[in-house]
Design a protein around this motif. Structure first.
Motif, PDB file in Angstrom:
ATOM      1  N   ARG A  32       7.573   8.875  -5.713  1.00  0.00           N
ATOM      2  CA  ARG A  32       7.477   8.066  -4.265  1.00  0.00           C
ATOM      3  C   ARG A  32       8.776   7.366  -4.210  1.00  0.00           C
ATOM      4  O   ARG A  32       8.746   6.087  -4.590  1.00  0.00           O
ATOM      5  CB  ARG A  32       6.279   7.298  -4.058  1.00  0.00           C
ATOM      6  CG  ARG A  32       5.051   8.067  -4.009  1.00  0.00           C
ATOM      7  CD  ARG A  32       5.077   9.123  -2.860  1.00  0.00           C
ATOM      8  NE  ARG A  32       5.065   8.460  -1.622  1.00  0.00           N
ATOM      9  CZ  ARG A  32       3.846   8.174  -0.937  1.00  0.00           C
ATOM     10  NH1 ARG A  32       2.754   8.776  -1.364  1.00  0.00           N
ATOM     11  NH2 ARG A  32       3.959   7.640   0.332  1.00  0.00           N
ATOM     12  N   ASP A  33       9.793   7.795  -3.753  1.00  0.00           N
ATOM     13  CA  ASP A  33      11.019   6.911  -3.419  1.00  0.00           C
ATOM     14  C   ASP A  33      10.951   5.775  -2.266  1.00  0.00           C
ATOM     15  O   ASP A  33      11.539   5.144  -2.174  1.00  0.00           O
ATOM     16  CB  ASP A  33      12.157   7.611  -3.143  1.00  0.00           C
ATOM     17  CG  ASP A  33      12.493   8.760  -4.239  1.00  0.00           C
ATOM     18  OD1 ASP A  33      12.412   8.062  -5.393  1.00  0.00           O
ATOM     19  OD2 ASP A  33      12.883   9.861  -4.148  1.00  0.00           O
ATOM     20  N   ASP A  34       9.763   6.069  -1.410  1.00  0.00           N
ATOM     21  CA  ASP A  34       9.478   5.058  -0.347  1.00  0.00           C
ATOM     22  C   ASP A  34       8.720   4.028  -0.621  1.00  0.00           C
ATOM     23  O   ASP A  34       8.507   3.113   0.122  1.00  0.00           O
ATOM     24  CB  ASP A  34       8.880   6.134   0.761  1.00  0.00           C
ATOM     25  CG  ASP A  34       7.499   6.325   0.743  1.00  0.00           C
ATOM     26  OD1 ASP A  34       7.021   6.793  -0.727  1.00  0.00           O
ATOM     27  OD2 ASP A  34       6.677   6.973   1.390  1.00  0.00           O
ATOM     28  N   ALA A  35       8.319   3.917  -1.923  1.00  0.00           N
ATOM     29  CA  ALA A  35       7.494   2.872  -2.281  1.00  0.00           C
ATOM     30  C   ALA A  35       8.244   1.471  -2.037  1.00  0.00           C
ATOM     31  O   ALA A  35       9.370   1.358  -2.632  1.00  0.00           O
ATOM     32  CB  ALA A  35       6.985   2.669  -3.755  1.00  0.00           C
ATOM     33  N   ILE A  36       7.615   0.529  -1.358  1.00  0.00           N
ATOM     34  CA  ILE A  36       8.044  -0.853  -1.171  1.00  0.00           C
ATOM     35  C   ILE A  36       8.034  -1.785  -2.204  1.00  0.00           C
ATOM     36  O   ILE A  36       7.158  -1.988  -2.766  1.00  0.00           O
ATOM     37  CB  ILE A  36       7.907  -1.474   0.113  1.00  0.00           C
ATOM     38  CG1 ILE A  36       8.096  -0.340   1.299  1.00  0.00           C
ATOM     39  CG2 ILE A  36       8.452  -2.658   0.595  1.00  0.00           C
ATOM     40  CD1 ILE A  36       7.526  -0.752   2.654  1.00  0.00           C
ATOM     41  N   GLY A  37       9.138  -2.503  -2.714  1.00  0.00           N
ATOM     42  CA  GLY A  37       9.091  -3.408  -3.847  1.00  0.00           C
ATOM     43  C   GLY A  37       9.028  -2.896  -5.069  1.00  0.00           C
ATOM     44  O   GLY A  37       9.261  -1.807  -5.524  1.00  0.00           O
ATOM     45  N   ASN A  38       8.740  -3.883  -6.023  1.00  0.00           N
ATOM     46  CA  ASN A  38       8.780  -3.414  -7.492  1.00  0.00           C
ATOM     47  C   ASN A  38       7.381  -3.256  -7.794  1.00  0.00           C
ATOM     48  O   ASN A  38       7.197  -2.842  -9.257  1.00  0.00           O
ATOM     49  CB  ASN A  38       9.260  -4.508  -8.369  1.00  0.00           C
ATOM     50  CG  ASN A  38      10.610  -4.790  -8.129  1.00  0.00           C
ATOM     51  OD1 ASN A  38      11.666  -3.745  -7.682  1.00  0.00           O
ATOM     52  ND2 ASN A  38      11.260  -5.895  -7.815  1.00  0.00           N
ATOM     53  N   LYS A  87       0.813  -1.338   0.047  1.00  0.00           N
ATOM     54  CA  LYS A  87      -0.139  -0.013  -0.203  1.00  0.00           C
ATOM     55  C   LYS A  87       0.852   1.345   0.054  1.00  0.00           C
ATOM     56  O   LYS A  87       1.815   1.294   0.619  1.00  0.00           O
ATOM     57  CB  LYS A  87      -0.843   0.179   1.193  1.00  0.00           C
ATOM     58  CG  LYS A  87      -1.918  -1.342   1.444  1.00  0.00           C
ATOM     59  CD  LYS A  87      -2.737  -1.676   0.463  1.00  0.00           C
ATOM     60  CE  LYS A  87      -3.571  -2.803   0.685  1.00  0.00           C
ATOM     61  NZ  LYS A  87      -2.939  -4.021   0.716  1.00  0.00           N
ATOM     62  N   VAL A  88       0.434   2.222  -0.752  1.00  0.00           N
ATOM     63  CA  VAL A  88       0.941   3.501  -0.544  1.00  0.00           C
ATOM     64  C   VAL A  88      -0.038   4.538  -0.219  1.00  0.00           C
ATOM     65  O   VAL A  88      -0.955   4.631  -1.039  1.00  0.00           O
ATOM     66  CB  VAL A  88       1.720   3.779  -2.307  1.00  0.00           C
ATOM     67  CG1 VAL A  88       2.257   5.277  -1.970  1.00  0.00           C
ATOM     68  CG2 VAL A  88       2.668   2.956  -2.396  1.00  0.00           C
ATOM     69  N   GLY A  93       9.843   4.546 -13.356  1.00  0.00           N
ATOM     70  CA  GLY A  93      11.170   4.732 -13.548  1.00  0.00           C
ATOM     71  C   GLY A  93      11.559   5.965 -12.540  1.00  0.00           C
ATOM     72  O   GLY A  93      10.751   6.835 -12.347  1.00  0.00           O
ATOM     73  N   SER A  94      12.907   5.864 -12.062  1.00  0.00           N
ATOM     74  CA  SER A  94      13.417   7.171 -11.459  1.00  0.00           C
ATOM     75  C   SER A  94      12.461   7.633 -10.185  1.00  0.00           C
ATOM     76  O   SER A  94      12.359   8.854  -9.882  1.00  0.00           O
ATOM     77  CB  SER A  94      13.829   8.363 -12.464  1.00  0.00           C
ATOM     78  OG  SER A  94      14.550   7.756 -13.370  1.00  0.00           O
ATOM     79  N   GLY A  95      11.900   6.517  -9.517  1.00  0.00           N
ATOM     80  CA  GLY A  95      11.311   6.748  -8.374  1.00  0.00           C
ATOM     81  C   GLY A  95       9.810   7.425  -8.606  1.00  0.00           C
ATOM     82  O   GLY A  95       9.125   7.790  -7.799  1.00  0.00           O
ATOM     83  N   GLN A  96       9.506   7.510  -9.902  1.00  0.00           N
ATOM     84  CA  GLN A  96       7.984   7.982 -10.203  1.00  0.00           C
ATOM     85  C   GLN A  96       7.312   6.691 -10.267  1.00  0.00           C
ATOM     86  O   GLN A  96       7.579   5.588 -10.901  1.00  0.00           O
ATOM     87  CB  GLN A  96       8.113   8.470 -11.663  1.00  0.00           C
ATOM     88  CG  GLN A  96       8.965   9.936 -11.834  1.00  0.00           C
ATOM     89  CD  GLN A  96       8.201  11.222 -11.062  1.00  0.00           C
ATOM     90  OE1 GLN A  96       6.985  11.303 -11.426  1.00  0.00           O
ATOM     91  NE2 GLN A  96       8.839  12.018 -10.232  1.00  0.00           N
ATOM     92  N   ILE A  97       5.813   6.800  -9.842  1.00  0.00           N
ATOM     93  CA  ILE A  97       4.856   5.763  -9.967  1.00  0.00           C
ATOM     94  C   ILE A  97       3.528   6.490 -10.361  1.00  0.00           C
ATOM     95  O   ILE A  97       3.352   7.597 -10.209  1.00  0.00           O
ATOM     96  CB  ILE A  97       4.582   4.980  -8.565  1.00  0.00           C
ATOM     97  CG1 ILE A  97       4.217   5.900  -7.437  1.00  0.00           C
ATOM     98  CG2 ILE A  97       5.668   4.347  -8.275  1.00  0.00           C
ATOM     99  CD1 ILE A  97       3.929   5.393  -6.351  1.00  0.00           C
TER     100      ILE A  97
END
Length: 72
Positions: free
Chosen positions: A29-35, A10-11, A54-58
Motif C-alpha cells: 500500500r504505497d497510498d497509506a498516509i503518514g507513518n 484509515k486504509v 518497509g518498502s510500501g508494505q504494511i
C-alpha cells in the motif's frame, strides 16, 4: 467503528487484502498516509491495526478477523 481508532488514518482494504491480513501477511500500500499505525477497514468494519513493514508494505499488529481455516 471502534472509537479507540477514530484518530488513526484509515486504509480501506479489499476482500483479497482482508484474507492476507487474516493470515498475518503484508499488503502493498504505497497510498497509506503518514507513518502509521493505520486502521484497516472493509465495508465500515475494523479489520486490523497495521504498521509499516518497509518498502510500501504494511502488515497487521492486531487482526480482528480469523482465517477461514481457523473458523469452526
Amino acid at each position: 467503528m471502534v472509537r479507540a481508532v477514530d484518530q488513526m488514518e484509515k486504509v480501506e482494504v479489499s476482500e483479497d487484502e482482508v484474507q492476507r491480513i487474516a493470515h498475518g501477511r503484508t499488503i502493498q500500500r504505497d497510498d497509506a498516509i503518514g507513518n502509521g499505525p493505520w486502521a484497516a477497514v472493509s465495508n465500515g468494519a475494523l479489520i486490523a491495526i497495521l504498521k509499516s513493514r518497509g518498502s510500501g508494505q504494511i502488515g497487521p499488529t492486531k487482526s480482528f478477523v480469523s482465517s477461514p481455516h481457523e473458523r469452526t
